[in-house]
Design an enzyme around this catalytic site. Structure first.
Site, PDB file in Angstrom:
ATOM      1  N   GLU A 286       8.265  16.834  -8.381  1.00  6.66           N
ATOM      2  CA  GLU A 286       8.935  18.093  -8.023  1.00  6.66           C
ATOM      3  C   GLU A 286       9.781  18.664  -9.153  1.00  6.66           C
ATOM      4  O   GLU A 286       9.829  19.876  -9.338  1.00  6.66           O
ATOM      5  CB  GLU A 286       9.801  17.897  -6.766  1.00  6.66           C
ATOM      6  CG  GLU A 286       9.012  17.846  -5.468  1.00  6.66           C
ATOM      7  CD  GLU A 286       8.481  16.461  -5.117  1.00  6.66           C
ATOM      8  OE1 GLU A 286       8.547  15.549  -5.976  1.00  6.66           O
ATOM      9  OE2 GLU A 286       8.017  16.288  -3.980  1.00  6.66           O
TER      10      GLU A 286
ATOM     11  N   GLU B   2       5.417  11.320  -0.117  1.00  7.36           N
ATOM     12  CA  GLU B   2       6.380  11.289   0.997  1.00  7.36           C
ATOM     13  C   GLU B   2       5.669  10.982   2.321  1.00  7.36           C
ATOM     14  O   GLU B   2       6.203  10.269   3.177  1.00  7.36           O
ATOM     15  CB  GLU B   2       7.123  12.637   1.070  1.00  7.36           C
ATOM     16  CG  GLU B   2       8.045  12.844  -0.123  1.00  7.36           C
ATOM     17  CD  GLU B   2       8.561  14.270  -0.263  1.00  7.36           C
ATOM     18  OE1 GLU B   2       7.736  15.206  -0.292  1.00  7.36           O
ATOM     19  OE2 GLU B   2       9.789  14.456  -0.328  1.00  7.36           O
TER      20      GLU B   2
ATOM     21  N   GLY C 231       4.817  15.764  -1.653  1.00  2.00           N
ATOM     22  CA  GLY C 231       4.677  15.605  -0.198  1.00  2.00           C
ATOM     23  C   GLY C 231       3.637  14.551   0.191  1.00  2.00           C
ATOM     24  O   GLY C 231       3.715  13.974   1.270  1.00  2.00           O
TER      25      GLY C 231
ATOM     26  N   ALA D 230       2.874  19.184  -1.284  1.00  2.00           N
ATOM     27  CA  ALA D 230       2.965  20.385  -0.462  1.00  2.00           C
ATOM     28  C   ALA D 230       2.253  21.491  -1.237  1.00  2.00           C
ATOM     29  O   ALA D 230       2.128  21.424  -2.462  1.00  2.00           O
ATOM     30  CB  ALA D 230       4.424  20.735  -0.228  1.00  2.00           C
TER      31      ALA D 230
END
Ligand code: CAA
Length: 261
Positions: free
Chosen positions: A135, A115, A112, A67
């Protein structure tokens, strides 16, 4: 197909190829890209000409490097929750797209990005791919369901090690852990994904879609309900022309000519 700012979409002979494209930020997922992906998924779900979807990243360095950290840096707790829920909703939509989805992971698939790959049905990695949930090195947890999809794919203990350390692993290690289905040389990544897409497309389309639904729905049910659900989708297959054709072709010792209904 509609034009997007951060996505390139090409549909050819039943295969829809989505290329995530923000090259200056290693294809990091910002709000605009996620919003575009959300819109595209709605369109693809309705598009009967697209039988299999392939997702990859632009360039040769990254699939998706996570992200967008510059966008997240100043989020409040409430906005962080909203951003997480939005990403989760888009990835759930991807996971439950009626068509099979193959991730062709061509480089960094971090946070992300990992993911996103995990929300696809099947993952093929280039030798240059790198995976991880870094993260905790940024002071956060994964927010787009990494804490849930990773243990379901590779088991609790191995997932916790990756989640707690933020370690980045290479494609071979990802293969060994069961995070990816196959590893190819970079030059053959897209052709391998296409060949797999073509093989899937040669099978009975409704049966393939029902297999996907049975796995996705069933894994969230208790075992009795999931087995009952399988019996429902199994029964439904007998309402298709392809079941009649598939079994008749077997008995007549010829190749089935499926019609996708
Ligand atoms: N967000 C925003 N920008 C990013 C980015 C990200 N996730 N990843 C890379 N970029 C940008 C860099 O800032 C850099 O921009 P500038 O050229 O303007 O400086 C550009 O992309 C190229 O990156 P690097 O110079 O860092 O390239 P590198 O080869 O040295 O390193 C890398 C590559 C190891 C992938 C490194 O960029 C990196 O660690 N990126 C962040 C990975 C990460 O932590 N991802 C998880 C994000 S959090 C998340 O995803 C939460 C969630 O679950 C929803």
């Amino acid at each position: 197909m509609k034009q997007y700012t951060s996505l390139l979409v090409e549909c050819n002979a039943g295969i829809g190829v989505i290329t995530l494209s923000r090259p200056k930020a290693l294809n990091a997922l910002n709000y605009e890209m996620l919003k575009e992906l959300d819109d595209l998924l709605d369109r693809l779900a309705q598009d009967e000409t697209v039988k299999v979807v392939v997702i990859t990243g632009s360039g040769n360095k990254a699939f998706v490097a996570g992200a967008d950290i510059t966008e997240m840096q100043k989020l409040s707790a409430l906005d962080g929750r909203k951003w997480g829920k939005f990403g989760q909703a888009v990835f759930n939509k991807l996971e439950n797209l009626p068509q099979p989805v193959i991730a062709a992971v061509n480089g960094f698939a971090l946070g992300g990005g990992c993911e996103l790959a995990m929300a696809c049905d099947i993952r093929i990695a280039s030798e240059t791919a790198r995976f991880g949930q870094p993260e905790v090195t940024l002071g956060i947890t994964p927010g787009f369901a990494g804490t849930q999809r990773l243990p379901r794919l590779i088991g609790k203990g191995r997932a916790k090690e990756l989640l707690f350390t933020g370690d980045i692993i290479d494609a071979q290690e990802a293969y060994r852990l069961g995070l990816v289905n196959k590893v190819t040389i970079p030059e053959e990544l897209i052709s391998t994904a296409r060949a797999l897409a073509e093989k899937i497309m040669s099978r009975a389309e409704v049966a393939v879609k029902l297999c996907k639904a049975a796995v996705n729905e069933g894994l969230d049910m208790d075992s009795e309900s999931s087995i009952a659900y399988e019996a429902e989708v199994f029964g439904l297959c007998f309402a298709t022309l392809d079941q009649k054709e598939g079994m008749t072709a077997f008995i007549e010792k010829r190749k089935a000519a499926f019609v996708g209904r």
